[in-house]
Design an enzyme around this catalytic site. Structure first.
Site, PDB file in Angstrom:
ATOM      1  N   CYS A 227      -8.219  51.498  58.411  1.00 39.86           N
ATOM      2  CA  CYS A 227      -9.602  51.569  58.678  1.00 39.86           C
ATOM      3  C   CYS A 227     -10.161  52.719  59.587  1.00 39.86           C
ATOM      4  O   CYS A 227     -10.653  52.395  60.632  1.00 39.86           O
ATOM      5  CB  CYS A 227      -9.695  50.140  59.534  1.00 39.86           C
ATOM      6  SG  CYS A 227      -9.087  48.765  58.677  1.00 39.86           S
TER       7      CYS A 227
ATOM      8  N   GLY B 268       7.278  78.880  64.360  1.00 40.18           N
ATOM      9  CA  GLY B 268       5.933  79.588  63.952  1.00 40.18           C
ATOM     10  C   GLY B 268       6.004  80.211  62.738  1.00 40.18           C
ATOM     11  O   GLY B 268       5.121  80.703  62.368  1.00 40.18           O
TER      12      GLY B 268
ATOM     13  N   GLU C 112      13.962  78.968  66.838  1.00 36.13           N
ATOM     14  CA  GLU C 112      13.722  77.698  66.862  1.00 36.13           C
ATOM     15  C   GLU C 112      12.837  76.999  65.894  1.00 36.13           C
ATOM     16  O   GLU C 112      11.877  76.383  66.157  1.00 36.13           O
ATOM     17  CB  GLU C 112      13.087  77.410  68.225  1.00 36.13           C
ATOM     18  CG  GLU C 112      13.832  77.443  69.565  1.00 36.13           C
ATOM     19  CD  GLU C 112      13.113  77.082  70.731  1.00 36.13           C
ATOM     20  OE1 GLU C 112      11.840  77.072  70.659  1.00 36.13           O
ATOM     21  OE2 GLU C 112      13.761  76.911  71.874  1.00 36.13           O
TER      22      GLU C 112
ATOM     23  N   ARG D 216      -0.832  64.898  58.948  1.00 30.31           N
ATOM     24  CA  ARG D 216      -1.403  66.074  59.148  1.00 30.31           C
ATOM     25  C   ARG D 216      -2.898  66.198  58.571  1.00 30.31           C
ATOM     26  O   ARG D 216      -3.750  66.891  58.927  1.00 30.31           O
ATOM     27  CB  ARG D 216      -0.352  67.083  58.725  1.00 30.31           C
ATOM     28  CG  ARG D 216       0.810  67.250  59.250  1.00 30.31           C
ATOM     29  CD  ARG D 216       1.853  68.398  58.904  1.00 30.31           C
ATOM     30  NE  ARG D 216       1.394  69.549  59.255  1.00 30.31           N
ATOM     31  CZ  ARG D 216       0.454  70.431  58.512  1.00 30.31           C
ATOM     32  NH1 ARG D 216       0.377  70.232  57.240  1.00 30.31           N
ATOM     33  NH2 ARG D 216       0.142  71.727  58.865  1.00 30.31           N
TER      34      ARG D 216
END
Ligand SMILES: *Cc1c(COP(=O)(O)O)cnc(C)c1O
Length: 414
Positions: A340, A229, A271, A309
Site C-alpha cells: 500500500c 564501489g 571489499e 532499490r
C-alpha cells in the site's frame, strides 16, 4: 540485449518445487567473476577481496566465495556471526563498521578479524572495551568533492564515514603507543561506479596518503583497502567494468607512487559487494494481476520488500518476461507489487512484450543489495533464495519466511 542467466524451461521446472517469488543465484557466474577479480590483482602478492556480506548475507554464497579465495567484510554482530558460521576466521574477516557498539568490537577481536576504525574516538573506545589488536586499519575521509577528471563523483564532505587526514596522523601515533604493530588504510568514496578510473584514482589518493603518513609518523602502512564501489551495468545500454583493466591501472598507480617510496610490498585489499554478486542473482516473480486505468499495470507476487532499490532510489532493474525474450516490446507497463505504497513499482513506463497473468518475470541484477535490504512492511514475508549450481541442479539456500516467522517475536513475549 540483456538476457537472464536462466531459461524459461528451467524456471518452469524450478517453480514446480519452489513457488515464486524467489531470488536465484548463478554459481557459475559468481565463480567465473571471482576468478577474474583475483586475476586482475594477481600482480599484488598480498591481494585479497573481502566480500561485503551486507550485499548478499547467505552462508552458501559466502562459502562459494571462500573457495575462490575471498574473505568477508562485516559491519555488524550478525554479519560477524554469519562469517564465523560460513567458516571464516582471523585475517579472512574485515570488520568495517561505524557507530559500533562495544560488544561488536569485542566479538570481532575474539574472531581475530582486522578491525577498521571509522572514527578517531573509536581508538579510546576500542582500547577500553576490547583492547587494541596488533593489526588495525583506519578509514579515511578526505572531505571536499571526489573528482575523476574534474567530474564530481561524490561528496565525501557530506558522508558520515571515515576520519580526516589530521585524525589519521594522530590516530597512527596513538595506536602505535597503544601497542598496534601493523597498520592499514581504507576509504570508500563513490558507489556503483561505471568507469575504469574509480579504483585507480582512489588508490593513488590512498597511496600518496600512506607515503605522507610514513613521513609524518614513521608508521609504514602494510595494506591499503580500496573497499567497495565498483559498479555493474543495470541498464542494457551501459558498459560493464573491465576489472582486468582496472587492476592494470591500479598497478600503474602503485608503481608510480608506492614502489619508488620503497613501499612495494604493501598489500591491496578490496571489499566489493555489488561487483561480486550483483549480476549473478535475479528475482523471479509471477504476474498475478493486470489492471488498466490511466496506465497499464502488471501486478507481481513480489513487491518492494523483496527488492527495495527501485522504491528507495528509483533504481533501474531490467525486466525480462521469461520465454518472450525475442518478442517485440509493444506494450508499456508499470510493474508493481502489492504494498500500500505507490512507490512499490519495479518499473515505471517500461516497454515490454504483451504480458499475461501467469507469465514469469525475471528482474535482473538482484544478486547484491537485493534480498538483503528486505523488510516486512504490510506483513509481507521474505522470499526464498535458491542457488543454480554449476551442474544445473537447484538448491534451496534459504527457505521463504512463513507467517509463523513473522509472529514469532510477538508470541515469545512472556
Ligand atoms: C557497502 C560496503 C561495501 C560494498 O559496497 P559495494 O557498493 O557493494 O561494492 C564495502 N565496504 C563497506 C565498508 C561498505 O559499507
Amino acid at each position: 540485449m540483456k538476457q537472464p542467466f536462466v531459461s524459461k524451461e528451467k524456471l518452469v521446472e524450478i517453480i514446480e518445487k519452489y513457488p515464486t517469488p524467489f531470488h536465484l543465484y548463478d554459481e557459475k557466474g559468481i565463480r567465473e567473476n571471482a576468478r577474474r577479480m583475483n586475476d586482475a590483482f594477481a600482480w599484488n602478492d598480498g591481494f585479497k577481496e573481502y566480500f561485503a556480506v551486507k550485499a548478499t548475507p547467505n552462508p552458501s554464497i559466502l562459502k562459494i566465495l571462500k573457495e575462490e579465495g575471498c574473505g568477508v567484510d562485516c559491519s555488524s554482530l550478525t554479519e560477524l556471526m554469519m562469517a564465523e558460521e560460513a567458516g571464516f576466521s582471523g585475517r579472512e574477516i574485515m570488520f568495517s563498521s561505524n557507530v559500533t557498539p562495544a560488544e561488536e568490537f569485542i566479538y570481532a577481536k575474539k574472531l581475530g578479524a582486522v578491525i577498521n576504525l571509522d572514527d578517531f574516538s573509536h581508538i579510546d573506545y576500542l582500547a577500553k572495551y576490547a583492547g587494541i589488536p596488533e593489526t588495525i586499519c583506519l578509514r579515511y575521509n578526505p572531505g571536499g568533492d571526489f573528482r575523476i577528471h574534474n567530474r564530481i563523483m561524490d561528496k565525501p564532505s557530506d558522508a558520515k564515514f571515515g576520519m580526516t587526514k589530521a585524525q589519521l596522523r594522530e590516530g597512527f601515533v596513538k595506536l602505535q603507543a597503544l601497542g598496534a604493530k601493523e597498520f592499514g588504510l581504507h576509504a570508500f568514496l563513490a558507489s556503483n561506479t561505471l568507469t575504469s578510473e574509480y579504483y585507480p584514482t582512489l588508490a593513488r589518493k590512498l597511496f600518496e596518503t600512506a607515503i605522507w603518513l610514513r613521513e609524518e609518523t614513521g608508521v609504514s602502512v602494510r595494506f591499503i583497502n580500496l573497499s567497495g564501489g565498483i559498479g555493474i551495468p543495470y541498464k542494457p545500454d551501459e558498459t560493464p567494468n573491465d576489472i582486468i583493466e582496472i587492476g592494470r591501472l591500479v598497478k600503474e598507480a602503485y608503481e608510480a607512487t608506492l614502489v619508488p617510496a620503497g613501499m612495494g610490498d604493501v598489500a591491496i585489499y578490496t571489499e566489493l559487494g555489488r561487483f561480486m554478486l550483483g549480476p549473478y542473482g535475479c528475482l523471479v516473480a509471477k504476474v498475478v494481476h493486470k489492471k488498466e486505468t490511466y496506465k497499464n499495470y502488471l501486478g507481481l507476487d513480489a513487491c518492494a520488500v523483496n527488492l527495495m532499490r527501485p522504491a528507495m532510489y528509483g533504481a533501474y532493474h531490467h525486466i525480462t518476461v521469461a520465454g518472450k525474450e525475442n518478442e517485440p516490446e509493444t506494450h508499456i507497463y508499470d510493474v508493481t507489487g502489492a504494498l500500500c505504497e505507490n512507490n512499490d513499482k519495479f518499473a515505471v513506463d517500461r516497454k515490454l512484450p504483451a504480458t499475461e497473468i501467469g507469465d514469469l518475470v525475471v528482474i535482473h541484477d538482484t544478486g547484491a543489495h537485493g534480498f538483503s535490504m528486505g523488510y516486512n512492511y504490510n506483513g509481507k514475508l521474505r522470499s526464498a533464495e535458491l542457488l543454480l549450481c554449476e551442474d544445473g541442479n537447484v538448491k534451496l539456500i534459504r527457505r521463504a519466511e512463513t507467517p509463523e516467522d513473522y509472529f514469532r517475536t510477538l508470541r515469545e513475549i512472556e
